[in-house]
Write a protein that holds these residues in place. Structure first.
Motif, PDB file in Angstrom:
ATOM      1  N   LEU A  50       0.856  -1.227   0.126  1.00  0.00           N
ATOM      2  CA  LEU A  50      -0.053   0.024  -0.114  1.00  0.00           C
ATOM      3  C   LEU A  50       0.868   1.236   0.119  1.00  0.00           C
ATOM      4  N   SER A  51       0.553   2.163  -0.636  1.00  0.00           N
ATOM      5  CA  SER A  51       1.238   3.546  -0.825  1.00  0.00           C
ATOM      6  C   SER A  51       1.281   4.002   0.678  1.00  0.00           C
ATOM      7  N   ALA A  52       2.564   4.531   1.066  1.00  0.00           N
ATOM      8  CA  ALA A  52       2.522   4.881   2.569  1.00  0.00           C
ATOM      9  C   ALA A  52       1.704   6.034   3.068  1.00  0.00           C
ATOM     10  N   HIS A  53       1.135   7.073   2.355  1.00  0.00           N
ATOM     11  CA  HIS A  53       0.322   7.995   2.405  1.00  0.00           C
ATOM     12  C   HIS A  53      -1.197   7.525   2.796  1.00  0.00           C
ATOM     13  N   LEU A  54      -1.429   6.169   2.457  1.00  0.00           N
ATOM     14  CA  LEU A  54      -2.662   5.769   2.562  1.00  0.00           C
ATOM     15  C   LEU A  54      -2.847   4.713   3.768  1.00  0.00           C
ATOM     16  N   GLN A  55      -1.591   4.505   4.390  1.00  0.00           N
ATOM     17  CA  GLN A  55      -1.601   3.762   5.546  1.00  0.00           C
ATOM     18  C   GLN A  55      -2.416   4.186   6.783  1.00  0.00           C
ATOM     19  N   GLY A  56      -2.940   3.241   7.554  1.00  0.00           N
ATOM     20  CA  GLY A  56      -3.573   3.794   8.614  1.00  0.00           C
ATOM     21  C   GLY A  56      -5.063   3.921   8.660  1.00  0.00           C
ATOM     22  N   ASN A  57      -5.555   3.556   7.278  1.00  0.00           N
ATOM     23  CA  ASN A  57      -7.168   3.553   7.092  1.00  0.00           C
ATOM     24  C   ASN A  57      -7.825   2.101   6.965  1.00  0.00           C
ATOM     25  N   GLY A  58      -6.956   1.157   7.468  1.00  0.00           N
ATOM     26  CA  GLY A  58      -7.670  -0.062   7.213  1.00  0.00           C
ATOM     27  C   GLY A  58      -7.825  -0.532   5.798  1.00  0.00           C
ATOM     28  N   ILE A  59      -7.048  -0.039   4.875  1.00  0.00           N
ATOM     29  CA  ILE A  59      -7.561  -0.257   3.583  1.00  0.00           C
ATOM     30  C   ILE A  59      -7.206  -1.813   3.250  1.00  0.00           C
ATOM     31  N   MET A  60      -5.907  -2.007   3.882  1.00  0.00           N
ATOM     32  CA  MET A  60      -5.366  -3.589   3.503  1.00  0.00           C
ATOM     33  C   MET A  60      -6.098  -4.476   4.237  1.00  0.00           C
ATOM     34  N   THR A  61      -6.477  -4.261   5.738  1.00  0.00           N
ATOM     35  CA  THR A  61      -7.061  -5.309   6.456  1.00  0.00           C
ATOM     36  C   THR A  61      -8.373  -5.646   5.728  1.00  0.00           C
ATOM     37  N   ARG A  62      -9.076  -4.492   5.390  1.00  0.00           N
ATOM     38  CA  ARG A  62     -10.449  -4.790   4.529  1.00  0.00           C
ATOM     39  C   ARG A  62     -10.372  -5.563   3.230  1.00  0.00           C
ATOM     40  N   SER A  63      -9.275  -4.941   2.586  1.00  0.00           N
ATOM     41  CA  SER A  63      -9.108  -5.875   1.242  1.00  0.00           C
ATOM     42  C   SER A  63      -8.629  -7.387   1.461  1.00  0.00           C
ATOM     43  N   VAL A  64      -7.787  -7.762   2.366  1.00  0.00           N
ATOM     44  CA  VAL A  64      -7.515  -8.942   2.707  1.00  0.00           C
ATOM     45  C   VAL A  64      -8.676  -9.912   3.120  1.00  0.00           C
ATOM     46  N   SER A  65      -9.528  -9.243   4.164  1.00  0.00           N
ATOM     47  CA  SER A  65     -10.638  -9.638   4.345  1.00  0.00           C
ATOM     48  C   SER A  65     -11.574 -10.116   3.235  1.00  0.00           C
ATOM     49  N   ALA A  66     -11.679  -9.310   2.434  1.00  0.00           N
ATOM     50  CA  ALA A  66     -12.589  -9.607   1.032  1.00  0.00           C
ATOM     51  C   ALA A  66     -12.152 -10.862   0.328  1.00  0.00           C
ATOM     52  N   LEU A  67     -10.646 -10.655   0.113  1.00  0.00           N
ATOM     53  CA  LEU A  67     -10.129 -11.945  -0.532  1.00  0.00           C
ATOM     54  C   LEU A  67     -10.361 -13.320   0.008  1.00  0.00           C
ATOM     55  N   ILE A  68     -10.269 -13.346   1.373  1.00  0.00           N
ATOM     56  CA  ILE A  68     -10.435 -14.665   2.100  1.00  0.00           C
ATOM     57  C   ILE A  68     -11.810 -14.974   2.050  1.00  0.00           C
ATOM     58  N   ARG A  69     -12.852 -13.944   2.306  1.00  0.00           N
ATOM     59  CA  ARG A  69     -13.904 -14.461   1.855  1.00  0.00           C
ATOM     60  C   ARG A  69     -14.459 -15.087   0.622  1.00  0.00           C
ATOM     61  N   LEU A  70     -14.073 -14.433  -0.427  1.00  0.00           N
ATOM     62  CA  LEU A  70     -13.945 -15.209  -1.897  1.00  0.00           C
ATOM     63  C   LEU A  70     -13.274 -16.420  -1.514  1.00  0.00           C
ATOM     64  N   LEU A 111      -7.435 -21.285   9.047  1.00  0.00           N
ATOM     65  CA  LEU A 111      -7.786 -22.295   8.466  1.00  0.00           C
ATOM     66  C   LEU A 111      -9.386 -22.024   8.140  1.00  0.00           C
ATOM     67  N   ARG A 112     -10.144 -22.514   7.302  1.00  0.00           N
ATOM     68  CA  ARG A 112     -11.460 -22.542   7.019  1.00  0.00           C
ATOM     69  C   ARG A 112     -12.302 -22.616   8.198  1.00  0.00           C
ATOM     70  N   SER A 113     -11.917 -23.767   8.964  1.00  0.00           N
ATOM     71  CA  SER A 113     -12.620 -23.961  10.246  1.00  0.00           C
ATOM     72  C   SER A 113     -12.626 -22.975  11.455  1.00  0.00           C
ATOM     73  N   GLU A 114     -11.444 -22.163  11.287  1.00  0.00           N
ATOM     74  CA  GLU A 114     -11.239 -21.124  12.254  1.00  0.00           C
ATOM     75  C   GLU A 114     -11.808 -19.642  11.626  1.00  0.00           C
ATOM     76  N   TRP A 115     -12.385 -19.516  10.578  1.00  0.00           N
ATOM     77  CA  TRP A 115     -12.865 -18.454   9.845  1.00  0.00           C
ATOM     78  C   TRP A 115     -14.137 -17.813  10.559  1.00  0.00           C
ATOM     79  N   GLN A 116     -14.047 -16.527  11.045  1.00  0.00           N
ATOM     80  CA  GLN A 116     -15.331 -16.237  11.496  1.00  0.00           C
ATOM     81  C   GLN A 116     -16.464 -15.681  10.511  1.00  0.00           C
ATOM     82  N   GLY A 117     -16.053 -15.595   9.250  1.00  0.00           N
ATOM     83  CA  GLY A 117     -17.136 -15.149   8.322  1.00  0.00           C
ATOM     84  C   GLY A 117     -17.066 -13.782   8.400  1.00  0.00           C
TER      85      GLY A 117
END
Ligand code: COA
Ligand code: COA
Lengths: 191, 182
Positions: free
Chosen positions: B100-120, B176-182
């Motif tokens: 992620l670009s340094a100036h956009l850190q701290g907004n949860g952008i990556m955590t949210r993006s990772v979370s979306a890919l995990i769901r998929l 693990l899938r079995s640990e995933w809270q959805g």
């Protein structure tokens, strides 16, 4: 990739034991050994399925000849008192980080006398001193105490597990224990 | 994988080779120092051709396996990249990497993006687990799997490099899938 040297075609482990490229022993002999050990091997290795046949051993030999000195697995037969006793291979030869992984199996009847510990130690030495690798890895089913003991006896460090990563010949998913030995550690211990 | 993924109101993922190479090049160059600490490719000589070659490799992988990396857009601004690989794994294990670009850190952008890919991965592609690797000293990167409930299971020693060519260890996290809270 191509700057990696050809592994030696003969590695002398001790008076009774040597390593030879797997394609230099008859596939029939290797297959007979696997067939005899099929159930025992299948517990921790994926290839020893009920369907494993002579043609698979032949294909493995052909593939190993093609890989030799180039890429993928560099596969040796362990020849003990002139008879094939198992295999030991260096996987990921030519990989980006100069990390190879050693995998192995031994005739069940020859367990318990240190053949594998000595073979792994010798091949590790060859990897560092002749082939220029940066690290050697060993991984095993967390429940495979005998295999883990080999890595530990040779001085590898336990790095943790990768969960649900291994599929044995019986289709069971298992956690994998990972070990490594770095060139820097090898050089320190040699003196 | 889908050509684009709507993460939420603010974040859109779009397959990486649809972003003009010049745009990628510019943001990487604004972030060379930030990225080079932990990523080997973020070098001063990484040029537009280098971006194109990377995108071409991505296009080929997309054609072969339907798998590819995504550009991250935050409020319509190109912000970084994320990718998930290993759909063909015999044990259903895929791994995620990102920047992620340094100036956009701290907004949860990556955590949210990772979370979306995990769901998929779990819901659509039947994965069994997702793995994330980060250098021990990369606290911001490690915080992402930790925030998302991953388990730290070990280390891979000297398996990555930074731009200086120095080896880096990698801490391994898995969910693990079995640990995933959805
Ligand atoms: C893993 C495997 C190779 C280990 O075989 P092993 O005989 O235990 O290993 P070694 O040949 O190194 O022998 C070590 C044993 O010999 C003993 N030994 C005797 N002399 C020795 C010596 N000079 N040096 C080292 N060990 C010696 C050790 O104490 C140890 O005995 P123990 O079994 O009572 O603990 C074998 O069990 C096997 O092939 N298993 C099935 C396939 C497999 O799991 N492969 C590995 C997948 S990761
Ligand atoms: C690793 C990297 C992506 C992390 O960026 P980041 O901004 O810290 O991560 P996120 O986008 O998930 O943001 C998390 C931060 O936003 C905050 N945040 C705000 N809203 C949030 C939300 N909805 N969800 C989660 N976090 C949120 C968190 O509290 C956290 O704040 P903090 O920085 O004060 O702790 C970034 O530092 C980077 O690209 N580094 C260089 C390249 C690199 O190392 N890549 C990874 C190699 S393994």
């Amino acid at each position: 990739m191509t700057e990696w040297p050809d592994p030696p075609r003969l590695v002398v482990v001790d008076d009774d034991t040597e390593l030879r490229p797997v394609f230099e022993v008859p596939s029939e002999t290797l297959y007979a050994l696997i067939d005899r050990n099929r159930d025992y091997l299948g517990e921790f290795l994926d290839f020893a399925t009920p369907e494993y046949a002579l043609e698979h051993a032949v294909r493995y030999a052909d593939q190993s000849r093609e890989n030799w000195g180039r890429k993928g697995e560099q596969a040796y037969a362990i020849v003990h008192r002139r008879r094939p006793a198992g295999t030991i291979g260096m996987h990921r030869y030519g990989s980006r980080n100069r990390a190879v992984e050693i995998g192995y199996w031994l005739d069940a009847g020859l367990q318990g006398s240190g053949i594998m510990t000595r073979s792994v130690a010798k091949l590790t030495e060859v990897a560092f001193e002749q082939l220029g690798v940066n690290q050697v890895n060993i991984s095993a089913d967390v429940a495979n105490g005998r295999s883990r003991a080999v890595a530990e006896r040779v001085g590898f460090r336990f790095d943790g597990v990768t969960r649900q990563w291994l599929l044995n010949a019986k289709g069971k998913l298992a956690d994998m224990a990972r070990y490594s030995l770095l060139r820097t550690e090898w050089e320190e211990n040699r003196t | 994988m889908p050509e684009q993924i709507r993460v939420d109101d603010e974040i859109l993922l779009q397959r990486s080779f649809d972003t003009p190479a010049e745009v990628v090049h510019e943001l990487v160059h604004q972030n060379l120092e930030h990225l080079g600490r932990f990523l080997a490719w973020a070098r001063p000589d990484y040029d537009v051709e280098g971006v194109r070659a990377f995108q071409q490799a991505g296009r080929e992988r997309w054609n072969e396996s339907g798998e590819h990396g995504y550009s991250i857009f935050y409020r319509d601004e190109y912000a970084g990249a994320i990718g998930m690989r290993g759909f063909d794994s015999p044990v259903g294990a895929a791994s995620i990497g990102y920047w992620l670009s340094a100036h956009l850190q701290g907004n949860g952008i990556m955590t949210r993006s990772v979370s979306a890919l995990i769901r998929l991965g779990f819901e659509t592609y039947d994965l069994n687990q997702v793995i994330i690797r980060a250098a021990p000293a990369n606290g911001r990167s490690r915080a992402i799997p930790e925030r998302l409930g991953f388990v730290e299971t070990g280390i891979e020693r000297q398996m990555a490099k930074n731009v200086k060519g120095e080896f880096l260890d990698l801490v391994i996290y898995s969910l693990l899938r079995s640990e995933w809270q959805g």
